[in-house]
Design a protein around this motif. Structure first.
Motif, short mmCIF file in Angstrom:
data_model
loop_
_atom_site.label_atom_id
_atom_site.label_comp_id
_atom_site.label_asym_id
_atom_site.label_seq_id
_atom_site.Cartn_x
_atom_site.Cartn_y
_atom_site.Cartn_z
N MET A 1 -76.75 -66.73 -42.37
CA MET A 1 -76.56 -67.42 -41.11
C MET A 1 -77.50 -66.84 -40.04
N ALA A 2 -77.64 -65.52 -40.04
CA ALA A 2 -78.52 -64.89 -39.06
C ALA A 2 -79.95 -65.40 -39.22
N VAL A 3 -80.43 -65.45 -40.44
CA VAL A 3 -81.80 -65.91 -40.69
C VAL A 3 -81.96 -67.36 -40.24
N ALA A 4 -80.98 -68.19 -40.52
CA ALA A 4 -81.05 -69.59 -40.11
C ALA A 4 -81.07 -69.73 -38.60
N LEU A 5 -80.51 -68.75 -37.90
CA LEU A 5 -80.51 -68.76 -36.43
C LEU A 5 -81.70 -67.99 -35.84
N HIS A 6 -82.65 -67.61 -36.71
CA HIS A 6 -83.85 -66.87 -36.30
C HIS A 6 -83.50 -65.52 -35.67
N LEU A 7 -82.52 -64.86 -36.26
CA LEU A 7 -82.10 -63.53 -35.84
C LEU A 7 -82.40 -62.55 -36.96
N PRO A 8 -82.41 -61.26 -36.67
CA PRO A 8 -82.59 -60.29 -37.76
C PRO A 8 -81.49 -60.48 -38.82
N GLU A 9 -81.86 -60.28 -40.05
CA GLU A 9 -80.96 -60.52 -41.19
C GLU A 9 -79.61 -59.80 -41.03
N PHE A 12 -75.32 -59.85 -37.68
CA PHE A 12 -73.87 -59.97 -37.61
C PHE A 12 -73.13 -58.76 -38.20
N ASP A 13 -73.84 -57.84 -38.82
CA ASP A 13 -73.19 -56.69 -39.48
C ASP A 13 -72.25 -55.93 -38.55
N ALA A 14 -72.66 -55.69 -37.32
CA ALA A 14 -71.85 -54.91 -36.38
C ALA A 14 -70.54 -55.61 -36.02
N TYR A 15 -70.47 -56.91 -36.24
CA TYR A 15 -69.27 -57.68 -35.93
C TYR A 15 -68.31 -57.77 -37.12
N LEU A 16 -68.73 -57.19 -38.25
CA LEU A 16 -67.99 -57.37 -39.50
C LEU A 16 -67.64 -56.05 -40.17
N THR A 17 -67.30 -55.04 -39.40
CA THR A 17 -66.93 -53.77 -40.00
C THR A 17 -65.48 -53.79 -40.49
N VAL A 18 -64.60 -54.47 -39.77
CA VAL A 18 -63.19 -54.62 -40.15
C VAL A 18 -62.76 -56.05 -39.80
N PRO A 19 -63.29 -57.05 -40.51
CA PRO A 19 -62.99 -58.43 -40.15
C PRO A 19 -61.52 -58.76 -40.34
N VAL A 20 -61.04 -59.72 -39.59
CA VAL A 20 -59.64 -60.16 -39.70
C VAL A 20 -59.58 -61.51 -40.42
N PRO A 124 -64.56 -62.54 -37.47
CA PRO A 124 -65.11 -61.21 -37.19
C PRO A 124 -64.03 -60.19 -36.81
N ASP A 125 -64.45 -58.96 -36.60
CA ASP A 125 -63.55 -57.87 -36.19
C ASP A 125 -62.69 -58.31 -35.00
N TRP A 126 -61.49 -57.77 -34.92
CA TRP A 126 -60.53 -58.12 -33.87
C TRP A 126 -61.16 -57.94 -32.47
#
Length: 157
Positions: A1-9, A12-20, A124-126
């Motif tokens: 998704m990040a690549v499709a949005l022209h963002l670094p691959e 989103f990693d920082a938002y997904l350390t403890v996803p709910v 994503p994380d809470w």
């Protein structure tokens, strides 16, 4: 998704350390040989999170999406072993509606056998702060978990 949005691959990693996120098994009983006009098994709705990944039972029918251009309902057919992916409300906010959430429903088809599917609701994380990726003020910032809780507890939801 990040690549499709022209963002670094790894954007989103920082938002997904403890996803709910949540995985749900969905069961729809068999329908009788005749159904009422317009009868539905799940009313029209969008999902709340970032995305939903659905593994439908092979041969199941009834899932429909609404075409945003024409307003027509289109049946979703998924070949065996494939997934159906819906963008959710949170991702629509995150992308400032570059990607929009998918309005969908499950209609009652006469004589349809019981229908089962697995749905993975990605969230994503809470405490992840979700702000439009384009820097706009299209949506105010929200925290992932409280946003989800508000959706679950909102009247009429």
């Amino acid at each position: 998704m990040a690549v499709a949005l022209h963002l670094p691959e790894n954007h989103f990693d920082a938002y997904l350390t403890v996803p709910v996120s949540a995985l749900r098994a969905l069961h729809y009983p068999a329908t009788p040989p005749s159904t009422l006009p317009g009868q539905q098994r799940a009313g029209a709705h969008t999902d709340y999170g970032s995305l939903t990944i659905l593994l439908p039972q092979p041969g199941s029918r009834g899932l429909e999406i609404r075409d945003p251009r024409s307003g027509d309902w289109i049946e979703v057919t998924a070949p065996p072993g494939t997934f159906v992916v819906n963008i959710g409300d949170l991702m629509a906010r995150w992308t400032a509606d570059r990607w929009v959430s998918t309005l969908h429903r499950v209609v009652a088809i006469p004589g349809q056998p019981a229908r089962q599917s697995l749905a993975f609701f990605h969230q994503p994380d809470w405490e992840a702060e979700i702000v439009p990726l384009d820097g706009s003020s299209a949506y105010p910032p929200v925290r992932s978990g409280p946003y989800l809780r508000a959706k679950f507890t909102s009247p009429g939801t």
